[in-house]
Write a protein that holds these residues in place. Structure first.
Motif, PDB file in Angstrom:
ATOM      1  N   PHE A  25       0.829  -1.203   0.000  1.00  0.00           N
ATOM      2  CA  PHE A  25       0.000   0.000   0.000  1.00  0.00           C
ATOM      3  C   PHE A  25       0.869   1.262   0.000  1.00  0.00           C
ATOM      4  O   PHE A  25       0.629   2.189  -0.785  1.00  0.00           O
ATOM      5  N   PHE A  26       1.885   1.317   0.841  1.00  0.00           N
ATOM      6  CA  PHE A  26       2.732   2.515   0.886  1.00  0.00           C
ATOM      7  C   PHE A  26       3.588   2.641  -0.373  1.00  0.00           C
ATOM      8  O   PHE A  26       3.877   3.753  -0.813  1.00  0.00           O
ATOM      9  N   ARG A  27       3.949   1.526  -0.961  1.00  0.00           N
ATOM     10  CA  ARG A  27       4.635   1.579  -2.243  1.00  0.00           C
ATOM     11  C   ARG A  27       3.697   2.150  -3.311  1.00  0.00           C
ATOM     12  O   ARG A  27       4.105   2.945  -4.161  1.00  0.00           O
ATOM     13  N   GLN A  28       2.435   1.758  -3.236  1.00  0.00           N
ATOM     14  CA  GLN A  28       1.416   2.263  -4.164  1.00  0.00           C
ATOM     15  C   GLN A  28       1.206   3.764  -3.969  1.00  0.00           C
ATOM     16  O   GLN A  28       1.042   4.509  -4.919  1.00  0.00           O
ATOM     17  N   ARG A  56      -5.341  -5.169  -7.160  1.00  0.00           N
ATOM     18  CA  ARG A  56      -4.806  -6.286  -6.366  1.00  0.00           C
ATOM     19  C   ARG A  56      -4.808  -5.969  -4.880  1.00  0.00           C
ATOM     20  O   ARG A  56      -5.105  -6.838  -4.048  1.00  0.00           O
ATOM     21  N   ILE A  57      -4.481  -4.732  -4.529  1.00  0.00           N
ATOM     22  CA  ILE A  57      -4.473  -4.345  -3.115  1.00  0.00           C
ATOM     23  C   ILE A  57      -5.883  -4.379  -2.540  1.00  0.00           C
ATOM     24  O   ILE A  57      -6.092  -4.818  -1.401  1.00  0.00           O
ATOM     25  N   MET A 103     -10.763   1.625   2.429  1.00  0.00           N
ATOM     26  CA  MET A 103      -9.914   1.133   1.334  1.00  0.00           C
ATOM     27  C   MET A 103     -10.754   0.859   0.089  1.00  0.00           C
ATOM     28  O   MET A 103     -10.377   1.225  -1.029  1.00  0.00           O
ATOM     29  N   ILE A 104     -11.899   0.253   0.265  1.00  0.00           N
ATOM     30  CA  ILE A 104     -12.782  -0.026  -0.874  1.00  0.00           C
ATOM     31  C   ILE A 104     -13.282   1.286  -1.476  1.00  0.00           C
ATOM     32  O   ILE A 104     -13.383   1.426  -2.696  1.00  0.00           O
ATOM     33  N   TYR A 105     -13.545   2.276  -0.630  1.00  0.00           N
ATOM     34  CA  TYR A 105     -13.954   3.595  -1.122  1.00  0.00           C
ATOM     35  C   TYR A 105     -12.827   4.231  -1.948  1.00  0.00           C
ATOM     36  O   TYR A 105     -13.076   4.776  -3.033  1.00  0.00           O
ATOM     37  N   VAL A 106     -11.598   4.151  -1.456  1.00  0.00           N
ATOM     38  CA  VAL A 106     -10.443   4.692  -2.194  1.00  0.00           C
ATOM     39  C   VAL A 106     -10.307   3.977  -3.540  1.00  0.00           C
ATOM     40  O   VAL A 106     -10.072   4.613  -4.574  1.00  0.00           O
TER      41      VAL A 106
END
Length: 156
Positions: A25-28, A56-57, A103-106
């Motif tokens: 996630f932080f890489r993304q 994928r995340i 996360m799903i909202y993002v």
């Protein structure tokens, strides 16, 4: 002795998988900074990779929460012979469910940004909200991980 090993494996399966997901996630999230330095084909290729990794995340996030419930059920069976004994989430679990929802909202905002861009609509606002809410997810993920570490210490 073997039950202790199985119990340990069950307990650490979720934290280890979650650490990998947090790293991804932080890489993304680094995309925001990196993308401003790219142009042309390089940026287009990187954008496709960013979108694919976002998918994928999002899927992995659902899997990680499922793994948390499964490991708690397995731990309940090992410790008490009852799969439901650890299913009700405490603060750590609650922040995980909140994080999954955000996360799903993002992820949906990212897909909406792509759709708006492809259809020629204005997308700058959606893109900005996508990035800012991902900042909130990042902070929540770190808080959730800290709570998980404390919880892990209490059950080991």
């Amino acid at each position: 002795m073997s039950v202790d090993f199985v119990r340990l494996a069950v307990i650490i399966s979720h934290p280890l998988a979650a650490l990998l997901l947090i790293w991804l996630f932080f890489r993304q999230k680094a995309w925001r900074k990196q993308s401003s330095l790219m142009r042309g084909e390089q940026r287009s290729t990187a954008l496709v990779e960013h979108e694919s990794m976002g998918d994928r995340i999002a899927i992995a996030s659902v899997g990680i929460v499922g793994l948390a419930f499964a490991s708690n059920a397995a731990r309940g069976i090992i410790d008490h012979g009852d799969a439901s004994s650890y299913i009700v989430p405490g603060l750590h679990g609650a922040t995980g469910l909140i994080g999954l929802t955000i996360m799903i909202y993002v992820w949906n905002l990212g897909r909406k940004t792509k759709s708006q861009k492809e259809s020629g609509e204005r997308f700058a606002r959606t893109k900005e909200v996508h990035g800012r809410i991902s900042d909130v997810v990042g902070m929540l993920a770190l808080f959730h991980a800290f709570l998980g570490f404390l919880y892990l210490l209490s059950i080991l």
